[in-house]
Design an enzyme around this catalytic site. Structure first.
Site, short mmCIF file in Angstrom:
data_model
loop_
_atom_site.label_atom_id
_atom_site.label_comp_id
_atom_site.label_asym_id
_atom_site.label_seq_id
_atom_site.Cartn_x
_atom_site.Cartn_y
_atom_site.Cartn_z
N MET A 184 0.80 -1.22 0.00
CA MET A 184 0.00 0.00 0.00
C MET A 184 0.84 1.29 0.00
O MET A 184 0.44 2.26 0.65
CB MET A 184 -0.89 0.01 1.25
CG MET A 184 -2.33 -0.24 0.94
SD MET A 184 -2.89 0.71 -0.50
CE MET A 184 -2.64 2.39 0.05
N PRO A 185 2.00 1.29 -0.64
CA PRO A 185 2.78 2.54 -0.60
C PRO A 185 2.02 3.70 -1.26
O PRO A 185 1.26 3.50 -2.20
CB PRO A 185 4.04 2.20 -1.38
CG PRO A 185 3.73 0.98 -2.14
CD PRO A 185 2.67 0.23 -1.40
#
Lengths: 64, 64, 64, 64, 64, 64
Positions: free
Chosen positions: C1-2
């Protein structure tokens, strides 16, 4: 795909952070009709030495 | 003078962060023709207790 | 989920922004092995009146 | 209600952070006439492993 | 003194933003017991040209 | 390489922003001894419709 960031004084524990993630997500979804699964919440703890108002760190304001 | 920030789950080591700084800078410069020396990259680690989706911290999502 | 944020001077067009989103995502994935579909990129344009260095807005630095 | 954020290399001590909060607040108020009590300042330390320029972390640039 | 930021796609109107400010504040206060008057909420609209996932701007993802 | 961000209500003109960039940079350098040329300042205007406290947008608080 909303991203919600919460900056607050450090010191809240893991359970309180769980509640913040849950309640803030619910609040956003109530307001907008968005799906909870689309909402990211990121919490950042800030030390009272590193957050000031009136030119004075909260760590020092609280002492007075 | 672009500034690129990367927020990601904590746990990547120093070598991986080196690669991220290098590859993300290269990607930006390939896209824009900017000079690498003008590009700043800042990485922020986020704990899975402090990042949630669907109202649930990733620390708890991963357990299920 | 960067989540990757890019702040840069305003003025790049939509195609350049498309390339930035594509190339920065690729760079991150090359460095980490992450899936591109997990990577969010958000671009923010900044006016040269609102970005300064050395105490002087870039709008004025460029004039000199 | 201005909010001022300062990102800088880690390593400055508590007294230096106090001075930063005080002087940056004063600077903003001198420029705008705002009341100091309306100004929030938040300082964020960044490791030289997590901040790069030219595709290279400052931790590695400084070694060369 | 928590600060909550909401980044979301542009297009929501003023009434929806009012509801977001109100409901997100309520959610945070329910979770923490904080006073609403201590909570700041800032909303940022992001264009679908400037927000991408999987290396593709949402403006282009939505077209497909 | 400090980066200073200022979020404030929209409405200040270009000259006031120049002064903010100059004075905030000076304040930081007075506090730390840093070189002004190392300091970046980025100003972000926020609409009073998009900034709230106590669950109410400042646009509406000011009306009362």
């Amino acid at each position: 795909m909303p991203i919600i960031r919460v900056e607050m004084f450090e010191g809240r524990d893991r359970d309180q952070k769980r509640k913040i993630i849950s309640e803030v997500t619910d609040g956003f979804c109530r307001a907008t009709g968005a799906s909870p699964e689309s909402v990211n919440v990121i919490i950042t703890d800030v030390s009272q030495d590193e957050w000031g108002r009136g030119g004075i760190a909260f760590a020092d304001r609280d002492k007075s």
